[in-house]
Motif scaffolding. Structure first.
Motif, PDB file in Angstrom:
ATOM      1  N   GLY A  15       0.805  -1.206   0.000  1.00  0.00           N
ATOM      2  CA  GLY A  15       0.000   0.000   0.000  1.00  0.00           C
ATOM      3  C   GLY A  15       0.842   1.263   0.000  1.00  0.00           C
ATOM      4  N   ASP A  16       0.160   2.378   0.287  1.00  0.00           N
ATOM      5  CA  ASP A  16       0.768   3.702   0.205  1.00  0.00           C
ATOM      6  C   ASP A  16       1.712   3.955   1.379  1.00  0.00           C
ATOM      7  OD1 ASP A  16      -1.145   3.772  -1.775  1.00  0.00           O
ATOM      8  OD2 ASP A  16      -2.436   5.237  -0.776  1.00  0.00           O
ATOM      9  N   VAL A  19      -0.519   3.615  -4.473  1.00  0.00           N
ATOM     10  CA  VAL A  19      -0.898   2.543  -5.388  1.00  0.00           C
ATOM     11  C   VAL A  19      -2.054   3.011  -6.264  1.00  0.00           C
ATOM     12  CG1 VAL A  19      -1.764   0.187  -5.594  1.00  0.00           C
ATOM     13  CG2 VAL A  19      -0.097   0.757  -3.816  1.00  0.00           C
ATOM     14  N   ARG A  20      -1.827   2.944  -7.566  1.00  0.00           N
ATOM     15  CA  ARG A  20      -2.845   3.300  -8.557  1.00  0.00           C
ATOM     16  C   ARG A  20      -2.810   2.243  -9.651  1.00  0.00           C
ATOM     17  NH1 ARG A  20      -6.727   7.351  -7.559  1.00  0.00           N
ATOM     18  NH2 ARG A  20      -5.828   8.866  -6.079  1.00  0.00           N
ATOM     19  N   GLY A  60      -4.285  -0.525 -12.570  1.00  0.00           N
ATOM     20  CA  GLY A  60      -4.955  -0.365 -13.859  1.00  0.00           C
ATOM     21  C   GLY A  60      -4.049  -0.815 -14.973  1.00  0.00           C
ATOM     22  N   HIS A  61      -2.891  -0.165 -15.081  1.00  0.00           N
ATOM     23  CA  HIS A  61      -1.899  -0.671 -16.033  1.00  0.00           C
ATOM     24  C   HIS A  61      -1.427  -2.046 -15.588  1.00  0.00           C
ATOM     25  CE1 HIS A  61       1.343  -0.810 -18.902  1.00  0.00           C
ATOM     26  NE2 HIS A  61       2.187  -1.056 -17.916  1.00  0.00           N
ATOM     27  N   SER A  62      -1.223  -2.180 -14.296  1.00  0.00           N
ATOM     28  CA  SER A  62      -0.872  -3.466 -13.703  1.00  0.00           C
ATOM     29  C   SER A  62      -1.379  -3.467 -12.269  1.00  0.00           C
ATOM     30  CB  SER A  62       0.645  -3.684 -13.726  1.00  0.00           C
ATOM     31  OG  SER A  62       1.285  -2.750 -12.868  1.00  0.00           O
ATOM     32  N   ALA A  63      -1.458  -4.642 -11.685  1.00  0.00           N
ATOM     33  CA  ALA A  63      -1.787  -4.729 -10.263  1.00  0.00           C
ATOM     34  C   ALA A  63      -0.621  -4.183  -9.459  1.00  0.00           C
ATOM     35  CB  ALA A  63      -2.076  -6.173  -9.881  1.00  0.00           C
ATOM     36  N   GLY A  64      -0.924  -3.438  -8.404  1.00  0.00           N
ATOM     37  CA  GLY A  64       0.129  -2.912  -7.558  1.00  0.00           C
ATOM     38  C   GLY A  64       0.976  -1.835  -8.197  1.00  0.00           C
ATOM     39  N   GLU A  77     -10.695  -0.083 -16.877  1.00  0.00           N
ATOM     40  CA  GLU A  77     -11.565   0.851 -16.160  1.00  0.00           C
ATOM     41  C   GLU A  77     -10.847   1.455 -14.966  1.00  0.00           C
ATOM     42  OE1 GLU A  77     -14.212   3.455 -15.212  1.00  0.00           O
ATOM     43  OE2 GLU A  77     -14.280   2.280 -17.074  1.00  0.00           O
ATOM     44  N   ALA A  78     -10.077   0.647 -14.246  1.00  0.00           N
ATOM     45  CA  ALA A  78      -9.294   1.183 -13.128  1.00  0.00           C
ATOM     46  C   ALA A  78      -8.239   2.161 -13.638  1.00  0.00           C
ATOM     47  CB  ALA A  78      -8.632   0.051 -12.354  1.00  0.00           C
TER      48      ALA A  78
END
Length: 271
Positions: free
Chosen positions: A166-167, A178-179, A181-185, A224-225
């Motif tokens: 996490g952050d 953590v953002r 969408g492109h990849s997990a984590g 979507e994320a």
């Protein structure tokens, strides 16, 4: 009149300075990034960021390394005049002085100099998200992220790689968020000093074309994320007047962003 050279350094106050570094460019088929079977070649840069802060020298992402990994060599052509370790020296530091390397995710064009054999930054602790490792373990055998798994596991075992959950702040004024969408984590980095801030978007918004939230990469694992997080992060960057480092943008890698009818646009910093 000759065009001004793009801006590559920032003083962020609170004894924090940032350099945008180059590790060359790659040429690849459009389909590798956008999906489908597009017969077009794309050119992308690799712009890591180096941050000097209290008691730390932090590198954000780490290029391809000395060469493209063998399983991907037929898909990417690498061209460079200066390697990332040489760029660190050109910024006034030695690779051995880097104390932290933050990996946004485990794609090979972001981890090479940090995880490759011989480790170009031998004194640094490397940081990645545990979720990114777990995703990489699930990928097909020759996938780029899967290729990083043995080195990450070795780093954890030997004590030079720390898995985050996490952050959090990894060094004074350098905060990961953590953002996915492109990849997990997938983690972005905020560099904050006083009222000034810079944002390292990595592959959430890696170039000017990706400032359009509706443009989804064929390699995004959760489109979507990716779209939602891109809008939220770029909105915050605009509201804060933050500088934004675009990892794959060939020339104007350091910009500010402003909202448009199509999403956002990058305004280069010159001089």
């Amino acid at each position: 009149m000759a065009a001004q050279e793009p801006r590559r350094t920032l003083d962020l106050g609170a004894r924090r300075r940032l350099w945008v570094l180059e590790d060359g460019v790659f040429i690849t088929d459009a389909g590798n990034l956008l999906g489908g079977s597009r017969r077009m070649r794309l050119r992308g840069a690799m712009h890591a960021a180096l941050v000097r802060t209290e008691g730390a020298l932090v590198l954000l992402d780490a290029g391809f390394g000395p060469e493209v990994p063998a399983p991907l060599a037929g898909h990417y052509e690498l061209r460079r005049e200066r390697s990332l370790p040489e760029a660190v020296r050109a910024a006034g530091s030695e690779p051995e002085e880097v104390t932290h390397v933050v990996l946004s995710h485990l794609d090979p064009d972001h981890v090479g100099w940090a995880l490759g054999e011989g480790r170009a930054f031998p004194a640094a602790t490397v940081y990645a998200q545990r979720e990114a490792l777990e995703e990489a373990r699930r990928m097909p055998e020759k996938d780029g992220r899967r290729l990083a798994v043995p080195a990450v596991e070795r780093g954890v075992s030997e004590g030079w790689l720390e898995l985050l959950e996490g952050d959090g702040e990894v060094a004074p004024g350098v905060r990961v968020e953590v953002r996915s969408g492109h990849s997990a984590g997938h983690q972005i980095s905020w560099i904050e000093g006083g009222e000034a801030a810079a944002l390292f978007t990595a592959d959430l918004a890696p170039a000017k074309i990706w400032l359009n939230p509706d443009l989804i990469a064929g390699v995004d694992t959760d489109p979507e994320a990716a779209r939602r997080n891109r809008i939220e992060v770029l909105t915050e960057a605009e509201e804060r007047g933050a500088f934004v480092i675009l990892y794959h943008e060939p020339r104007d890698a350091l910009v500010t962003v402003r909202r448009t009818a199509e999403g956002f646009e990058g305004v280069p910093l010159e001089g």
